[in-house]
Design an enzyme around this catalytic site. Sequence first.
Site, PDB file in Angstrom:
ATOM      1  N   CYS A 145      70.560-100.228 -11.748  1.00 59.39           N
ATOM      2  CA  CYS A 145      69.879 -99.967 -12.041  1.00 59.39           C
ATOM      3  C   CYS A 145      70.175 -99.689 -13.237  1.00 59.39           C
ATOM      4  CB  CYS A 145      68.462 -98.992 -11.169  1.00 59.39           C
ATOM      5  SG  CYS A 145      69.717 -97.353 -10.997  1.00 59.39           S
ATOM      6  N   TRP A 164      71.125 -93.231 -11.506  1.00 58.64           N
ATOM      7  CA  TRP A 164      70.884 -92.173 -11.210  1.00 58.64           C
ATOM      8  C   TRP A 164      69.752 -91.683 -10.418  1.00 58.64           C
ATOM      9  CZ3 TRP A 164      72.969 -89.919 -16.426  1.00 58.64           C
ATOM     10  CH2 TRP A 164      72.668 -90.323 -16.901  1.00 58.64           C
ATOM     11  N   ASP A 165      69.126 -92.598 -10.345  1.00 57.81           N
ATOM     12  CA  ASP A 165      67.718 -92.314 -10.091  1.00 57.81           C
ATOM     13  C   ASP A 165      67.266 -93.470  -8.504  1.00 57.81           C
ATOM     14  OD1 ASP A 165      66.353 -90.662 -11.173  1.00 57.81           O
ATOM     15  OD2 ASP A 165      65.777 -91.922 -12.887  1.00 57.81           O
ATOM     16  N   ARG A 166      67.103 -94.775  -9.286  1.00 59.60           N
ATOM     17  CA  ARG A 166      66.777 -95.889  -7.715  1.00 59.60           C
ATOM     18  C   ARG A 166      67.886 -96.541  -7.351  1.00 59.60           C
ATOM     19  NH1 ARG A 166      63.991 -99.950 -12.443  1.00 59.60           N
ATOM     20  NH2 ARG A 166      65.640 -98.614 -13.509  1.00 59.60           N
ATOM     21  N   ARG A 185      63.769 -84.289 -13.662  1.00 59.82           N
ATOM     22  CA  ARG A 185      62.685 -85.108 -13.229  1.00 59.82           C
ATOM     23  C   ARG A 185      61.922 -84.287 -11.933  1.00 59.82           C
ATOM     24  NH1 ARG A 185      65.692 -88.201 -15.298  1.00 59.82           N
ATOM     25  NH2 ARG A 185      66.559 -90.265 -14.780  1.00 59.82           N
TER      26      ARG A 185
END
Length: 582
Positions: free
Chosen positions: A326, A330-332, A378
């Site tokens: 992404c 580090w998220d998706r 988050r």
Amino acid sequence: GRGAMMAASPSAAGGFTASGLSVRKSEEIADLIDLFSKTQYRAKEVTPRVEAIEKRCLELFARDYKYSVIQNTNGEVCGHYPRQIVFLEYECTDVERDRFESTVQISKLQDLVNRSKLARCRGRFVCPVILYNGKHICRSSTLAGWGELYGRTGYNYIFSGGSDDTWTESEAVPEDDSAVRNGDSQLFDKVRGHDIKLLRYLSVRYICDLMVENKKVKFGLNVTSSEKVDKAQRYADFTLLSVPYPGCEFFKDYKDRDYTAEGLVFNWNQDYVDAPLTIPVCFTQNLNIDWTQYQSWDLVEQTQNYLKLLLHIINSDDESGLLVHCISGWDRTPLFVSLLRISLWADGAVHASLEPAEILYLTIAYDWFLFGHMLPDRLSKGEEIFFFCFNFLKHIVSEKFSAVKKQRRKNSHFKDGDFTVEDLCQLSKDRGSVTSLSSDFSLITEEVGAASSLTNDTVDLFSSQPQASSWRKGPTSSPQMVVWNKQNPLDEQLSHPLNEARSSSSSSSNQSEHAVTRTGSSPCPFPSERQARLEAVREVFLAAYSSTVGLKSSAPSPSGAITGLLEQFARGVGLRGTNAIV
């Protein structure tokens, strides 16, 4: 205390008994999530607790794989990657070891990694994380744009040990940037060249880009770029898929709807959203998914379809690996890496000897924590993409997500002559779905293929690699692409045949879906082994999450959705009373 609460966990789904051992493993998950929710991992400030987590990950990898280590001791290669990055070479049990024996030398790999790190945003280089049938599934961030490249090749970056968590104004490029820009194509040639060498060395052919924008702009700089907009077409030899997927901010909406993904649709009309969905025709044909509809899918359907696509890609080519990224990676990126790892595990195709609590530990600790997902940040913003990932396992239990379609599973409990319940279910499903449709893409393939920004003459740079010859294309052919976008100039000329095809296909495909469910569900009261394994993982997760982070309802009186989740926790923990709503 938590110990008492966890006593009956996990359930006996799929024959995983609630022994003292599995209780300890569930507590281990709760401790891990607890630490993760309060601590941001950084490679250069490691505590004994983090060391214990690293050690446990290496033990779990070692159960099934022979591996080497890419060294990142104090985070000198990347400050938010594991200090010991595992390079999986082959499965320990593999009798045909020679077939998959790694051709990669770890010293050469380490050298390529060190050279290529500047090519990608935040130094998050292309890193192999899953080994599936001898192919590497890799992760990274997107390509660095010239703004970041110049910001980071400077004095600050080199001497700060790569502490680039936040962008500061001081890192912006000097006002007179024309001078800088003139040199940038040489710099790009150099660093992106190293990146491409690393991808080739790992035999990666497919690159799936989850960004919803073509470039990310901060302070008016192109901070990051992506392969699809590389002006010099350096990535022309790879098959690039643009599969835009909402970033972590969108998951605040998921939490605010009491953790309900059904009916939650991303708004594609926002100004910054400019990446089209672009998939080679060869991958659109076998999946029976109407990709033209992607902007109307809710979060469940979008995640399911993207996962089906990724599974299809890694199953369609015997030689080539896949990179998923992404923006920061580090998220998706861990969302899809984690879903891939667990899904393939549920089929017995990777990490074959791990139990549910062990695969869960490994993927949380390695794919999320040690690769730098910022859980405390988050959670403080309500962007619960981490929770979404594991709660989503309930949506991928179907055999449609199984990578092992026809061959018998490695760990099947039946002798070869026996039919499993699953086989019988599958038979009846196959009989029920005779009416399944071929896809509608023949209509738009030719026009859109020609219009695609990614269609170009493939330059053959693979002559030194004999194994690449199986997919080498002729000098002028290149994979046909289908492109969908919110402002697609082809929409008008295509609207007529497409809409017709769509309306006729949707009505008949609905019938075929129902036929499948009717014939599929009646003779099969037992869940498949895949389903039992995934449900066991999800239950251990829900129990551990509710006893640590907890679920926070947005409304004063929580909706049925949260109450339902809490009942599932209670099943996982064997207790009805729980105060997880804060």
